[in-house]
Design a protein around this motif. Structure first.
Motif, PDB file in Angstrom:
ATOM      1  N   THR A   1      53.277  -1.651 -36.777  1.00 26.19           N
ATOM      2  CA  THR A   1      52.404  -0.482 -36.759  1.00 26.19           C
ATOM      3  C   THR A   1      51.379  -1.259 -35.650  1.00 26.19           C
ATOM      4  O   THR A   1      51.114  -2.193 -35.660  1.00 26.19           O
ATOM      5  N   LEU A   2      51.245  -0.258 -34.533  1.00 25.65           N
ATOM      6  CA  LEU A   2      50.583  -0.539 -33.463  1.00 25.65           C
ATOM      7  C   LEU A   2      49.310   0.089 -33.259  1.00 25.65           C
ATOM      8  O   LEU A   2      48.970   1.224 -33.981  1.00 25.65           O
ATOM      9  N   CYS A   3      48.240  -0.385 -32.331  1.00 26.61           N
ATOM     10  CA  CYS A   3      47.127   0.144 -32.340  1.00 26.61           C
ATOM     11  C   CYS A   3      46.818   0.387 -30.767  1.00 26.61           C
ATOM     12  O   CYS A   3      46.587  -0.460 -30.171  1.00 26.61           O
ATOM     13  N   PRO A   4      46.664   1.726 -30.560  1.00 25.19           N
ATOM     14  CA  PRO A   4      46.487   2.181 -29.257  1.00 25.19           C
ATOM     15  C   PRO A   4      45.273   1.360 -28.460  1.00 25.19           C
ATOM     16  O   PRO A   4      44.157   1.867 -29.067  1.00 25.19           O
ATOM     17  N   GLY A   5      45.416   1.023 -27.391  1.00 30.35           N
ATOM     18  CA  GLY A   5      44.210   0.444 -26.832  1.00 30.35           C
ATOM     19  C   GLY A   5      43.016   1.251 -26.279  1.00 30.35           C
ATOM     20  O   GLY A   5      42.125   0.721 -26.036  1.00 30.35           O
TER      21      GLY A   5
ATOM     22  N   PHE B   1      47.213   1.342 -21.384  1.00 26.56           N
ATOM     23  CA  PHE B   1      46.142   0.743 -22.446  1.00 26.56           C
ATOM     24  C   PHE B   1      46.042  -0.183 -23.204  1.00 26.56           C
ATOM     25  O   PHE B   1      45.364  -0.858 -23.824  1.00 26.56           O
ATOM     26  N   THR B   2      47.568  -0.942 -23.397  1.00 28.17           N
ATOM     27  CA  THR B   2      47.847  -1.779 -24.315  1.00 28.17           C
ATOM     28  C   THR B   2      48.171  -1.156 -25.673  1.00 28.17           C
ATOM     29  O   THR B   2      47.581  -0.101 -25.923  1.00 28.17           O
TER      30      THR B   2
ATOM     31  N   GLN C   1      47.585  -8.373 -34.510  1.00 27.29           N
ATOM     32  CA  GLN C   1      46.921  -8.740 -33.417  1.00 27.29           C
ATOM     33  C   GLN C   1      45.386  -8.160 -33.270  1.00 27.29           C
ATOM     34  O   GLN C   1      44.650  -8.903 -32.837  1.00 27.29           O
ATOM     35  N   VAL C   2      45.133  -7.193 -33.553  1.00 27.91           N
ATOM     36  CA  VAL C   2      43.954  -6.270 -33.670  1.00 27.91           C
ATOM     37  C   VAL C   2      43.112  -6.818 -34.692  1.00 27.91           C
ATOM     38  O   VAL C   2      41.866  -7.361 -34.465  1.00 27.91           O
ATOM     39  N   ARG C   3      43.750  -7.247 -35.866  1.00 25.48           N
ATOM     40  CA  ARG C   3      42.849  -7.929 -36.778  1.00 25.48           C
ATOM     41  C   ARG C   3      42.460  -9.373 -36.674  1.00 25.48           C
ATOM     42  O   ARG C   3      41.364  -9.651 -36.916  1.00 25.48           O
ATOM     43  N   ALA C   4      43.382  -9.951 -35.909  1.00 26.92           N
ATOM     44  CA  ALA C   4      42.970 -11.354 -35.531  1.00 26.92           C
ATOM     45  C   ALA C   4      41.848 -11.421 -34.442  1.00 26.92           C
ATOM     46  O   ALA C   4      40.943 -12.230 -34.619  1.00 26.92           O
TER      47      ALA C   4
ATOM     48  N   PRO D   1      36.832  -8.005 -40.683  1.00 23.87           N
ATOM     49  CA  PRO D   1      37.262  -7.092 -39.820  1.00 23.87           C
ATOM     50  C   PRO D   1      37.802  -5.799 -40.651  1.00 23.87           C
ATOM     51  O   PRO D   1      38.178  -4.824 -39.968  1.00 23.87           O
ATOM     52  N   GLU D   2      37.893  -5.857 -41.906  1.00 27.64           N
ATOM     53  CA  GLU D   2      38.590  -4.781 -42.861  1.00 27.64           C
ATOM     54  C   GLU D   2      37.996  -3.590 -42.660  1.00 27.64           C
ATOM     55  O   GLU D   2      38.622  -2.252 -42.427  1.00 27.64           O
ATOM     56  N   PRO D   3      36.459  -3.412 -42.592  1.00 27.80           N
ATOM     57  CA  PRO D   3      36.007  -2.223 -42.418  1.00 27.80           C
ATOM     58  C   PRO D   3      36.332  -1.067 -41.046  1.00 27.80           C
ATOM     59  O   PRO D   3      36.633   0.095 -41.009  1.00 27.80           O
ATOM     60  N   LEU D   4      36.537  -1.953 -40.097  1.00 26.25           N
ATOM     61  CA  LEU D   4      36.733  -1.574 -38.721  1.00 26.25           C
ATOM     62  C   LEU D   4      38.380  -1.344 -38.910  1.00 26.25           C
ATOM     63  O   LEU D   4      38.903  -0.276 -38.361  1.00 26.25           O
ATOM     64  N   MET D   5      39.134  -2.070 -39.258  1.00 26.34           N
ATOM     65  CA  MET D   5      40.515  -1.741 -39.550  1.00 26.34           C
ATOM     66  C   MET D   5      40.927  -0.340 -40.322  1.00 26.34           C
ATOM     67  O   MET D   5      41.810   0.219 -39.823  1.00 26.34           O
ATOM     68  N   ARG D   6      40.199  -0.311 -41.251  1.00 22.88           N
ATOM     69  CA  ARG D   6      40.425   1.158 -41.734  1.00 22.88           C
ATOM     70  C   ARG D   6      40.075   2.331 -41.025  1.00 22.88           C
ATOM     71  O   ARG D   6      40.519   3.532 -41.163  1.00 22.88           O
ATOM     72  N   GLN D   7      39.107   2.315 -39.718  1.00 27.63           N
ATOM     73  CA  GLN D   7      39.192   3.313 -39.174  1.00 27.63           C
ATOM     74  C   GLN D   7      40.114   3.527 -37.814  1.00 27.63           C
ATOM     75  O   GLN D   7      39.850   4.382 -37.021  1.00 27.63           O
TER      76      GLN D   7
END
Length: 130
Positions: free
Chosen positions: A53-57, A18-19, A25-28, A37-43
């Motif tokens: 700190t990684l974000c499952p794709g 899934f990446t 990288q996600v924030r960028a 992007p901060e409201p989305l980042m908090r979710q």
């Protein structure tokens, strides 16, 4: 919750299927799509592996929106006090409450069975899950 450590192979499986981009990288990427992007980042589902700190794709749709079912499940996980890493791994782990299927494979079906399986996982205190 008293689950054991999550094997590194779980994160590699997520990365390969899934990446598993870094939070930066996600924030960028989100910053190219929305003004703030901060409201989305908090979710976001975030997992903490080593010092990253990684974000499952699996939580993103093809157009980089948050998948609504993953967002609902993650909100439920936070209510159940399930740690980010355990939730992240649970998503790709075959569940007996889902007839041996992985939650991530059922995201386009009805949400209630997934929420039920998550609740059972959240209340499971004994034994190894991974």
């Amino acid at each position: 919750m008293s689950h054991g450590p999550i094997p590194p192979a779980v994160w590699e499986e997520i990365r390969n299927e899934f990446t598993l981009p870094t939070q930066d990288q996600v924030r960028a990427k989100l910053g190219t799509l929305v003004a703030d992007p901060e409201p989305l980042m908090r979710q976001l589902v975030r997992v903490f592996v080593g010092d990253e700190t990684l974000c499952p794709g699996y939580q993103f749709t093809d157009d980089m929106q948050l998948h609504p079912t993953v967002a609902a499940l993650f909100a439920g996980a936070m209510e159940l006090r399930i740690a980010h890493n355990y939730f992240g791994a649970w998503m790709i782990t075959p569940s007996p409450d889902l007839d041996g299927r992985r939650p991530v494979d059922l995201l386009h079906g009805p949400t209630p069975p997934l929420l039920h399986a998550l609740e059972r996982f959240g209340h499971h205190k004994e034994g190894q899950v991974y």
